[in-house]
Design a protein around this motif. Structure first.
Motif, short mmCIF file in Angstrom:
data_model
loop_
_atom_site.label_atom_id
_atom_site.label_comp_id
_atom_site.label_asym_id
_atom_site.label_seq_id
_atom_site.Cartn_x
_atom_site.Cartn_y
_atom_site.Cartn_z
N VAL A 129 21.08 19.83 -3.83
CA VAL A 129 21.61 21.09 -3.32
C VAL A 129 22.34 20.87 -1.99
O VAL A 129 21.95 20.02 -1.18
N CYS A 130 23.43 21.63 -1.80
CA CYS A 130 24.19 21.55 -0.54
C CYS A 130 23.46 22.37 0.52
O CYS A 130 23.14 23.54 0.31
N LEU A 131 23.20 21.75 1.67
CA LEU A 131 22.46 22.44 2.73
C LEU A 131 23.31 23.52 3.41
O LEU A 131 22.77 24.39 4.07
N SER A 132 24.63 23.46 3.22
CA SER A 132 25.49 24.48 3.86
C SER A 132 25.75 25.67 2.95
O SER A 132 25.51 26.80 3.33
N CYS A 133 26.23 25.42 1.71
CA CYS A 133 26.62 26.56 0.86
C CYS A 133 25.67 26.76 -0.32
O CYS A 133 25.87 27.66 -1.13
N ARG A 134 24.64 25.94 -0.43
CA ARG A 134 23.59 26.04 -1.46
C ARG A 134 24.10 25.77 -2.87
O ARG A 134 23.38 26.06 -3.85
N ARG A 154 28.60 14.04 -0.42
CA ARG A 154 28.77 15.36 0.22
C ARG A 154 29.14 16.40 -0.83
O ARG A 154 29.61 16.06 -1.92
N CYS A 155 28.96 17.66 -0.46
CA CYS A 155 29.28 18.79 -1.34
C CYS A 155 30.76 18.80 -1.68
O CYS A 155 31.61 18.71 -0.78
N GLU A 156 31.05 18.96 -2.97
CA GLU A 156 32.46 18.98 -3.41
C GLU A 156 33.14 20.27 -2.98
O GLU A 156 34.36 20.33 -2.84
N GLY A 159 31.92 20.15 1.64
CA GLY A 159 31.74 18.95 2.45
C GLY A 159 30.38 18.85 3.14
O GLY A 159 30.14 17.93 3.92
N GLY A 160 29.49 19.82 2.83
CA GLY A 160 28.16 19.84 3.47
C GLY A 160 27.26 18.70 2.99
O GLY A 160 27.58 18.00 2.02
N VAL A 161 26.14 18.54 3.69
CA VAL A 161 25.17 17.50 3.36
C VAL A 161 24.44 17.87 2.07
O VAL A 161 23.97 19.00 1.91
#
Ligand SMILES: [Zn+2]
Length: 253
Positions: A129-134, A154-156, A159-161
């Motif tokens: 799961v992306c920690l920024s946008c879930r 990173r999130c496609e 770019g989040g973790v």
């Protein structure tokens, strides 16, 4: 195992109408997934502090170390199939005897077996799961990227973790699932523990919680557990074999 103990366990399962199951690593090892904490388990070869939540979030080197470990470990999880213990719990749910499965495992095998109501108190590692946008990604997709040389995926979308959707060391437990697990333990009439030595809290505390509220407790585990003393029946054995016979017998009588 003593046959009289087995017979008592069968009677308890047969008579129960609101069963809750609590499962731990022991049910998954029989599907080929090594126990983190067992002999030769990952935590004996890797320092879990490296993968702790604050480090994972804050330090790219920690994430790279995590993914280096995970890329090796993941194929064993991806290849694992549910065993007779998982299937026994599905049978109990379909017979409307079992309310839910509470699991400490993050391998998704209960869902794969066909259990409908599974409370995953430590999360589910088949998701990332992306920690920024879930945004959630299938772990198999991340595996392709790791194998392709991506060391810190990173999130496609933003770019989040990216983090495995599991509770890391030093990370808060998700509150909703934990609270629901305790509510279910409080209102069940039988708690069956399968494959947990009950040393990890808060999951282990579901046992006294159930007992204090009038439920019976059956423990199925290879080794001694912390709460054998308050259990009504302890069956010392492998999860698949023991649960297969226990539930088969209980549902046919
Ligand atoms: Zn994102």
């Amino acid at each position: 195992m003593a046959s009289s103990e087995f017979g008592r366990a069968v009677a308890l399962v047969r008579d129960a109408r609101r069963i809750v199951a609590l499962t731990g690593a022991g049910i998954s090892t029989e599907s080929g997934i090594p126990d983190f904490r067992g002999p030769g388990g990952s935590w004996t070869k890797y320092d879990p502090a490296v993968f702790a939540y604050p480090q994972f979030v804050g330090d790219p080197e920690s994430r790279k170390a995590y993914w280096r470990w995970s890329v090796e470990f993941w194929p064993q999880v991806a290849a694992a199939k549910p065993n007779d213990a998982h299937l026994a719990l599905v049978a109990l749910e379909r017979a409307e005897r079992l309310r839910c499965v509470v699991t400490q495992n993050v391998d998704g095998l209960h869902g794969l077996a066909g259990s409908r109501d599974v409370i995953e108190i430590h999360g589910n590692g088949t998701r990332t799961v992306c920690l920024s946008c879930r945004t959630s990604y299938d772990r198999n997709r991340i595996q392709e990227r790791l194998l392709g040389g991506d060391t810190d995926p990173r999130c496609e979308a933003c770019g989040g973790v990216l983090k495995p959707d599991v509770v890391l060391f030093g990370e808060r437990m998700p509150q909703g699932p934990t609270e629901r697990a305790f509510d279910e333990a409080e209102s069940c009439d039988l708690l069956i523990v399968v494959g947990s030595s009950l040393v990890v809290n808060p999951a282990a505390r579901l046992v006294p919680q159930a007992k204090q509220n009038g439920a019976k407790v059956v423990i199925v585990n290879l080794d001694r557990t912390l709460y054998d003393g308050i259990a009504d029946v302890v069956l010392r054995g492998r999860a698949a074999e023991t649960m297969g016979s226990l539930v088969g017998e209980a549902l046919s009588t």
